[in-house]
Design a protein around this motif. Structure first.
Motif, mmCIF file in Angstrom:
data_model
loop_
_atom_site.group_PDB
_atom_site.id
_atom_site.type_symbol
_atom_site.label_atom_id
_atom_site.label_comp_id
_atom_site.label_asym_id
_atom_site.label_seq_id
_atom_site.Cartn_x
_atom_site.Cartn_y
_atom_site.Cartn_z
ATOM 1 N N GLY A 105 -15.997 -75.674 31.477
ATOM 2 C CA GLY A 105 -16.799 -75.272 30.326
ATOM 3 C C GLY A 105 -16.044 -74.762 29.127
ATOM 4 N N HIS A 106 -14.718 -74.969 29.080
ATOM 5 C CA HIS A 106 -13.964 -74.456 27.945
ATOM 6 C C HIS A 106 -14.195 -75.280 26.687
ATOM 7 C CE1 HIS A 106 -12.110 -71.355 30.117
ATOM 8 N NE2 HIS A 106 -11.238 -72.071 30.794
ATOM 9 N N GLY A 107 -13.970 -74.643 25.535
ATOM 10 C CA GLY A 107 -14.027 -75.321 24.251
ATOM 11 C C GLY A 107 -12.640 -75.777 23.831
ATOM 12 N N ASN A 108 -12.517 -76.072 22.555
ATOM 13 C CA ASN A 108 -11.263 -76.600 22.028
ATOM 14 C C ASN A 108 -11.101 -76.098 20.595
ATOM 15 O OD1 ASN A 108 -9.241 -78.317 20.824
ATOM 16 N ND2 ASN A 108 -9.544 -79.743 22.518
ATOM 17 N N ILE A 109 -10.013 -75.386 20.329
ATOM 18 C CA ILE A 109 -9.793 -74.828 18.995
ATOM 19 C C ILE A 109 -9.694 -75.928 17.952
ATOM 20 C CG2 ILE A 109 -7.286 -74.758 19.309
ATOM 21 C CD1 ILE A 109 -9.505 -72.294 17.290
ATOM 22 N N GLN A 110 -9.214 -77.098 18.367
ATOM 23 C CA GLN A 110 -9.109 -78.199 17.409
ATOM 24 C C GLN A 110 -10.494 -78.629 16.926
ATOM 25 O OE1 GLN A 110 -7.550 -81.991 18.841
ATOM 26 N NE2 GLN A 110 -6.340 -82.198 16.983
ATOM 27 N N TYR A 111 -11.468 -78.666 17.837
ATOM 28 C CA TYR A 111 -12.816 -79.037 17.448
ATOM 29 C C TYR A 111 -13.430 -77.977 16.529
ATOM 30 C CZ TYR A 111 -12.450 -82.424 21.261
ATOM 31 O OH TYR A 111 -12.040 -83.442 22.088
ATOM 32 N N VAL A 112 -13.152 -76.724 16.808
ATOM 33 C CA VAL A 112 -13.652 -75.646 15.951
ATOM 34 C C VAL A 112 -13.093 -75.792 14.540
ATOM 35 C CG1 VAL A 112 -13.590 -73.149 15.550
ATOM 36 C CG2 VAL A 112 -14.028 -74.027 17.842
ATOM 37 N N ASN A 113 -11.801 -76.050 14.442
ATOM 38 C CA ASN A 113 -11.183 -76.231 13.123
ATOM 39 C C ASN A 113 -11.747 -77.453 12.398
ATOM 40 O OD1 ASN A 113 -9.549 -73.984 13.541
ATOM 41 N ND2 ASN A 113 -7.868 -75.182 14.403
ATOM 42 N N ILE A 114 -11.932 -78.538 13.164
ATOM 43 C CA ILE A 114 -12.466 -79.768 12.563
ATOM 44 C C ILE A 114 -13.854 -79.519 11.991
ATOM 45 C CG2 ILE A 114 -13.375 -82.064 13.089
ATOM 46 C CD1 ILE A 114 -11.023 -82.405 15.048
ATOM 47 N N PHE A 115 -14.720 -78.885 12.773
ATOM 48 C CA PHE A 115 -16.089 -78.687 12.309
ATOM 49 C C PHE A 115 -16.178 -77.640 11.200
ATOM 50 C CE2 PHE A 115 -17.396 -80.716 16.370
ATOM 51 C CZ PHE A 115 -18.165 -81.711 15.805
ATOM 52 N N PHE A 116 -15.283 -76.670 11.213
ATOM 53 C CA PHE A 116 -15.251 -75.709 10.110
ATOM 54 C C PHE A 116 -14.918 -76.420 8.805
ATOM 55 C CE2 PHE A 116 -13.270 -72.529 7.371
ATOM 56 C CZ PHE A 116 -14.220 -71.508 7.427
ATOM 57 N N VAL A 117 -13.947 -77.329 8.876
ATOM 58 C CA VAL A 117 -13.589 -78.118 7.690
ATOM 59 C C VAL A 117 -14.746 -79.027 7.282
ATOM 60 C CG1 VAL A 117 -12.037 -79.921 6.826
ATOM 61 C CG2 VAL A 117 -11.107 -78.015 8.150
ATOM 62 N N VAL A 118 -15.418 -79.627 8.275
ATOM 63 C CA VAL A 118 -16.558 -80.496 7.978
ATOM 64 C C VAL A 118 -17.668 -79.708 7.274
ATOM 65 C CG1 VAL A 118 -18.447 -81.818 9.018
ATOM 66 C CG2 VAL A 118 -16.101 -82.180 9.795
ATOM 67 N N ALA A 119 -17.928 -78.471 7.713
ATOM 68 C CA ALA A 119 -18.944 -77.634 7.059
ATOM 69 C C ALA A 119 -18.581 -77.390 5.603
ATOM 70 C CB ALA A 119 -19.077 -76.301 7.799
ATOM 71 N N PHE A 120 -17.312 -77.082 5.363
ATOM 72 C CA PHE A 120 -16.853 -76.845 3.992
ATOM 73 C C PHE A 120 -16.968 -78.122 3.156
ATOM 74 C CE2 PHE A 120 -13.359 -76.805 0.871
ATOM 75 C CZ PHE A 120 -13.732 -75.683 0.135
ATOM 76 N N ILE A 121 -16.582 -79.243 3.750
ATOM 77 C CA ILE A 121 -16.634 -80.522 3.021
ATOM 78 C C ILE A 121 -18.067 -80.888 2.655
ATOM 79 C CG2 ILE A 121 -16.358 -83.013 3.345
ATOM 80 C CD1 ILE A 121 -13.760 -82.432 4.820
ATOM 81 N N ILE A 122 -18.987 -80.707 3.609
ATOM 82 C CA ILE A 122 -20.387 -81.047 3.331
ATOM 83 C C ILE A 122 -20.927 -80.182 2.201
ATOM 84 C CG2 ILE A 122 -22.723 -80.902 4.276
ATOM 85 C CD1 ILE A 122 -21.624 -81.878 6.921
ATOM 86 N N LEU A 123 -20.551 -78.906 2.203
ATOM 87 C CA LEU A 123 -21.001 -78.021 1.135
ATOM 88 C C LEU A 123 -20.424 -78.457 -0.217
ATOM 89 C CD1 LEU A 123 -22.888 -75.617 1.243
ATOM 90 C CD2 LEU A 123 -20.899 -74.113 1.283
ATOM 91 N N ILE A 124 -19.158 -78.842 -0.225
ATOM 92 C CA ILE A 124 -18.531 -79.309 -1.465
ATOM 93 C C ILE A 124 -19.190 -80.607 -1.942
ATOM 94 C CG2 ILE A 124 -16.398 -80.254 -2.437
ATOM 95 C CD1 ILE A 124 -16.417 -77.219 -2.196
ATOM 96 N N VAL A 125 -19.485 -81.506 -0.995
ATOM 97 C CA VAL A 125 -20.161 -82.763 -1.356
ATOM 98 C C VAL A 125 -21.520 -82.473 -1.995
ATOM 99 C CG1 VAL A 125 -21.286 -84.807 -0.389
ATOM 100 C CG2 VAL A 125 -18.967 -84.218 0.311
ATOM 101 N N ALA A 126 -22.244 -81.485 -1.440
ATOM 102 C CA ALA A 126 -23.536 -81.114 -2.016
ATOM 103 C C ALA A 126 -23.360 -80.555 -3.426
ATOM 104 C CB ALA A 126 -24.222 -80.085 -1.120
ATOM 105 N N CYS A 127 -22.295 -79.773 -3.628
ATOM 106 C CA CYS A 127 -22.027 -79.230 -4.964
ATOM 107 C C CYS A 127 -21.664 -80.341 -5.946
ATOM 108 C CB CYS A 127 -20.887 -78.209 -4.898
ATOM 109 S SG CYS A 127 -21.302 -76.694 -3.999
ATOM 110 N N ILE A 128 -20.855 -81.295 -5.502
ATOM 111 C CA ILE A 128 -20.510 -82.436 -6.358
ATOM 112 C C ILE A 128 -21.755 -83.213 -6.725
ATOM 113 C CG2 ILE A 128 -19.295 -84.655 -6.399
ATOM 114 C CD1 ILE A 128 -17.122 -83.380 -4.663
#
Length: 788
Positions: free
Chosen positions: A275-298
């Motif tokens: 049941g462990h997670g993966n720090i790489q996935y956390v980093n990826i999705f954090f970046v994706v959240a930021f990107i989606i927000l920037i895309v909405a601003c654009i």
């Protein structure tokens, strides 16, 4: 003045409903996506933080041969280290999770996720009791701790404390405590805890307090103030390794201390709790959240500039009657902030509606707790940042119009404005291409995992455990299985070749370097093993049914290479495994017996006629009938236990559940980001056609066809897509190649993955632009030329 700005913003909002709807929709979807992702990231990052002593607790992990990193440690070592290291306040051992048959008031339940734990389990970890005394809950060998959900299953609403439970139809335990349900952000997920003192009655590791057998999870609670820096942690690790090296001179094992809070996201270890997670996935999705927000601003910026000509005269008139640029900037920021906060309200509603589906997708229990002040701070920050970013360019751009030019109708965009806006659109295209390439690579890798030839045929394999009376009736089980045509293709083995957790250094062969230390996993198997799993024998023979010798060995290709032999000459060589001297009788073609994240390791197959699992290969389309036969056999030989069966391919697929969830979530948010980008493209195409409205009318009067006009208006977008495509290629290749490095067996990134993403974005962009272009091309030219 502020009140006046609010009135103007509200009027613009009401008068331009379609424009406001597009802005709010883009921002709200972007915010909702970001909030969902950030809730997931927050949950993943919060694992084990609820323990009172979380900062002082470390897990002992082991490293062998540099490549083999395991989460387990020796029972005796964990128990005795506090006596040798005063900085350790206490130690705790946990056994592997297992499943047992529980009987309560005549009812039977098969429960999994059961652990053995030392008596101080509730002192080291903060799992509050709702019934019982935490200091004495595990003090008696026949006591048992239940999770609240398990207690409700067994006893309903009745009080569980003091009630008796029979386990495996033999031993009776008394409920000594009921824990509040385990938080979802705990790396330990369990239904019941049994005392280690009970396990110590029969377990040789506990009885002999061994330092050379790795079968337990070990935790240390250090005294407060002992470890306050990386240097302190390194010193403690060095001391542990020195103690072990002095005690066990024949083994080259090194140990590490893993902070409790790091276990969930930083555990690329073998033989670990599931049941462990993966720090790489956390980093990826954090970046994706930021990107989606920037895309909405654009998207907002593009839509705002698309209507710039309609706001130009308003700006010019305001400047003529004395409005300063700062006042205009403040007004436009006010509009964007108002839309951002309206969008936040809409986004919160979207999150509430989407949370059940998202939780089902992510297998989480996330909640948007609006009563939490920290949540509101985060939401307000998202709205404020979104409003400021999205309103920044329109405010600076629109407020910079010169009143004389705009009032005379001679407004012309500067090159810097065009460059900046095209840059925004390129950014949207880059994001879209990156997400599509990521989606394609993830899907292809997961498909590769599911369809890869593991070296054996995983389909149509059912396995049942040896439980209860079956342990002593294995010969009777074999006879019963052989007598039915549906079950006669079976094998008795010790472990599934799916996620093997065994390993031993006690192995010797002819010509072995005395200083060599290699970890050899092993499987005990009978003479049917190769046939049932349909494995390839490269040399020699398999185990013989008539042979009574348990010291025949099969080894895989990797083992042959490590032993310095050739496949052709390995057969007949002597091999001593765990002090059992025997002979290598065959070489098996390499097969994957661990998840594909790990390379194939050397393997020893030892001949045994008994095991812990029976694996049956079913004929195609006869699975249900085979299970019915197994139920009859099981009921006759082991009536006290219900039949428990599973499928080998299902067990294999479960190993990649985290990757599959990540891929699905990534796909969903990629599509949403592309949808938001389409709104932005709609805005920019609207802007371009508005700027060239008269040109289109003149060209149409001169005979230009609608198709030609669409082609003219689309050319600029094609250039932007091409630029974005070449910018996205190196970024996506680096990011996805890094993700693929987690797998020892992985796909190669192919050119078509980039081509497919680029073509898809080009098609989506042109489809979006064509709608606005056709609308302008089909407009009556008289309307655009009547002012000339």
């Amino acid at each position: 003045m502020f009140k006046n700005y609010l009135k103007i913003a509200w009027r613009n909002f009401i008068q331009q409903k379609w424009y406001s709807f597009l802005n709010m929709s883009g921002l709200a979807i972007g915010m909702a996506c970001s909030i969902l992702i950030l809730l997931w990231v927050r949950h993943e990052s919060s694992y084990d933080t609820f323990h009172a002593n979380a900062d002082q607790i470390y897990r002992l992990t082991a490293i062998a041969n540099e490549d083999f990193k395991a989460a387990v440690s020796p029972a005796g070592m964990v128990e005795e280290l506090p006596q040798l290291m005063p900085e350790i306040e206490s130690s705790l051992r946990l056994g592997y999770p297992f499943e047992e048959l529980f009987e309560v008031d005549g009812q039977k339940f098969k429960e999994s996720s059961i652990f053995y734990a030392d008596t101080n389990f509730l002192e080291v970890f903060t799992f509050p009791l709702i019934e019982g005394n935490p200091k004495t809950a595990l003090s008696r060998p026949d006591g048992i701790l239940l999770a609240e959900i398990t207690a409700r299953k067994f006893f309903g609403s009745e009080r569980a404390l003091g009630r008796t439970i029979k386990i495996n139809n033999t031993d009776t335990f008394t409920v000594s405590g009921v824990m509040a349900d385990v938080p979802s952000n705990s790396h330990l997920q369990f239904n019941a805890i049994l005392p280690m003192t009970y396990h110590a009655k029969t377990n040789s590791d506990l009885i002999n307090k061994v330092w050379d057998s790795f079968n337990f999870y070990g935790y240390f609670q250090f005294r407060k103030g002992t470890i306050t820096s990386e240097e302190d942690l390194s010193a403690a690790i060095e001391k542990i390794n020195q103690i072990y090296a002095a005690r066990m001179t024949e083994f080259e094992i090194t140990f590490n201390l893993q902070p409790l809070k790091d276990i969930h996201l930083h555990s690329n270890l073998q033989i670990d709790v599931p049941g462990h997670g993966n720090i790489q996935y956390v980093n990826i999705f954090f970046v994706v959240a930021f990107i989606i927000l920037i895309v909405a601003c654009i998207n907002y910026m593009n839509l705002a500039t698309a209507r710039s000509s309609r706001r130009a005269k308003e700006v010019g008139l305001r400047k003529v009657i004395g409005a300063g640029r700062n006042q205009l900037i403040f007004q436009f920021f006010g509009e964007s902030l108002m839309i951002a906060f309206f969008s936040l309200i809409l986004a919160i509603g979207m999150v509430y509606l989407a949370l059940p589906a998202f939780n089902d997708l992510a297998k989480k229990q996330l909640e948007l707790q609006l009563g939490d002040a920290n949540i509101w701070i985060g939401l307000m920050a998202i709205a404020l940042i979104t409003g400021l970013i999205s309103g920044s360019y329109p405010a600076l751009f629109l407020s910079g119009f010169r009143p004389i030019k705009v009032l005379k109708g001679r407004m012309k965009l500067s090159g810097s404005n065009l460059f900046f806006r095209n840059g925004l659109v390129i950014t949207q295209f880059v994001v879209s291409i990156l997400l599509l390439i990521g989606t394609t690579v993830i899907y292809t890798q997961l498909n590769f995992i599911q369809n890869k030839n593991l070296g054996y045929d995983k389909s149509n394999l059912i396995y049942i455990p040896m439980e209860g009376e079956l342990w002593g009736k294995q010969e009777a089980l074999k006879t019963a299985l052989e007598q039915n045509v549906l079950t006669r293709d079976f094998s008795i083995i010790s472990d599934l070749p799916a996620n093997l957790v065994t390993g031993d250094f006690d192995i010797h062969w002819e010509g072995k370097d005395p200083n060599s230390q290699v970890l050899f996993p092993h499987i005990n198997a009978d003479e049917n093993f190769l046939d049932v799993f349909q494995m390839t024998l490269l040399e020699g023979r398999g185990f013989s049914k008539t042979s009574s010798d348990n010291h025949d060995y099969l080894i895989n290709e990797t083992a042959v290479k490590i032993m310095g032999m050739d496949v052709e000459n390995a057969v007949g060589k002597s091999l001593t495994f765990r002090e059992n001297k025997g002979t290598i009788i065959g070489v098996v073609k390499d097969f994957n017996y661990k998840p594909l994240q790990y390379a194939i390791e050397p393997l020893v197959l030892q001949h045994r006629k008994e095991g812990s699992l029976a694996v049956i290969r079913t004929a195609p389309k006869s699975t249900e009938n085979t299970i019915a036969v197994l139920e009859g056999i099981y009921g006759a030989l082991n009536p006290a236990y219900p039949l428990s069966y599973n499928f080998v391919d299902t067990s294999l697929d479960a190993q990649y559940k985290g990757e599959q969830q990540m891929g699905t979530i990534f796909n969903v948010f990629a599509l949403l980001a592309i949808f938001i980008s389409c709104l932005g493209l709609y805005g920019l195409s609207s802007f371009m056609t508005e700027q060239r409205f008269k040109e289109i009318g003149i060209r149409k009067v001169l005979g230009a066809s609608a198709l030609r006009l669409v082609n003219m208006l689309s050319q600029d977008f094609i250039k932007l897509v091409i630029i974005a495509f070449f910018l996205a290629i190196p970024i996506s290749w680096y990011a996805m190649n890094k993700w693929l490095q987690e797998f020892a067996f992985r796909i190669d990134i192919q050119w078509w993955m980039f081509g497919l993403a680029g073509f898809s974005v080009l098609f989506i962009a042109l489809s979006t632009v064509s709608f606005q272009s056709l609308k302008a091309a089909n407009a009556d030219p008289v309307k655009s030329l009547r002012t000339e």
